[in-house]
Design an enzyme around this catalytic site. Sequence first.
Site, mmCIF file in Angstrom:
data_model
loop_
_atom_site.group_PDB
_atom_site.id
_atom_site.type_symbol
_atom_site.label_atom_id
_atom_site.label_comp_id
_atom_site.label_asym_id
_atom_site.label_seq_id
_atom_site.Cartn_x
_atom_site.Cartn_y
_atom_site.Cartn_z
ATOM 1 N N ILE A 1 69.748 -35.721 95.530
ATOM 2 C CA ILE A 1 70.837 -35.087 94.626
ATOM 3 C C ILE A 1 71.140 -33.639 95.419
ATOM 4 C CG2 ILE A 1 71.176 -35.416 92.544
ATOM 5 C CD1 ILE A 1 70.240 -38.133 93.116
ATOM 6 N N ASN B 1 63.503 -31.277 82.571
ATOM 7 C CA ASN B 1 63.685 -31.144 83.935
ATOM 8 C C ASN B 1 63.747 -30.397 84.651
ATOM 9 O OD1 ASN B 1 66.489 -31.696 85.020
ATOM 10 N ND2 ASN B 1 66.785 -29.739 84.751
ATOM 11 N N TYR C 1 54.583 -30.408 96.437
ATOM 12 C CA TYR C 1 55.670 -31.240 95.180
ATOM 13 C C TYR C 1 55.369 -32.576 95.629
ATOM 14 C CZ TYR C 1 60.234 -32.468 94.348
ATOM 15 O OH TYR C 1 61.352 -32.870 93.362
#
Length: 251
Positions: A193, A94, A160
């Site tokens: 998120i 993660n 990214y």
Amino acid sequence: MSNRFDGKSVLVTGAASGNGRAIALKFAEEGAAVTVSDLQEEPRRGGDPTHDLIEEMGRDVQFVECDVSKPEDLHDAVAEHVEAFGSLDVMVNNAGIDRQIPIREVESDDYDLLMDINLRGVYFGCQAAIDVMADQADGGAIVNMSSIGGIRGLENSSLYCTSKGGVTNLTRQLALEHGENNIRVNAINPGVIETAMTLEDGDTIDGLLEETPLGRAGQPEEVADGVLFLASDDASFVTGHNLVMDGGFTA
């Protein structure tokens, strides 16, 4: 509440805060023994350490300090997990960071930082997990954290998107290589998120939310639900899949 992970053990990287914290807590709620792995124990926005909350649930837990940019740290974390819990049933890669820099302004140090954490960390996290799972009769499940940036472009996010695109395709590749070992490898591709990391860049987030049909940011707990599904027997015939959780952003 279901106990899909009774008797199972799970290692989560980047589990002190954000999505990783929610993932580790939800695995514990559903019965798993958990290794909380991160550079620091304290959440970025304050509060009790993740492993303390899990301990209060009465679940088996340990904290292992780990810099995912260092393959030896990842292998050591997996070894400590197996020593503590006897097996590694689920690995959740993660840990990750974001930097928004136009490509003409990117320095080599910027590139190295993003790739070392977002892609190198996932790659060698998978390697460390597979080293153990391939010798287990029941194999195991790996869930990687990719992004909507792993399947489409985003403004000023060449670094990214490159790193997360690598995670997306690495997930497919490892599913092909290790199905024979009964190892399922899947990924989550979240949109916006609400975590400490995303809230630090409010202007960009506002722009992304304007393109999100559901009109809101997702919550870490919602991402955790997706991770637990992919890691569970409910997804026993699912591997090589990138599960998009973006409120319709990529629709």
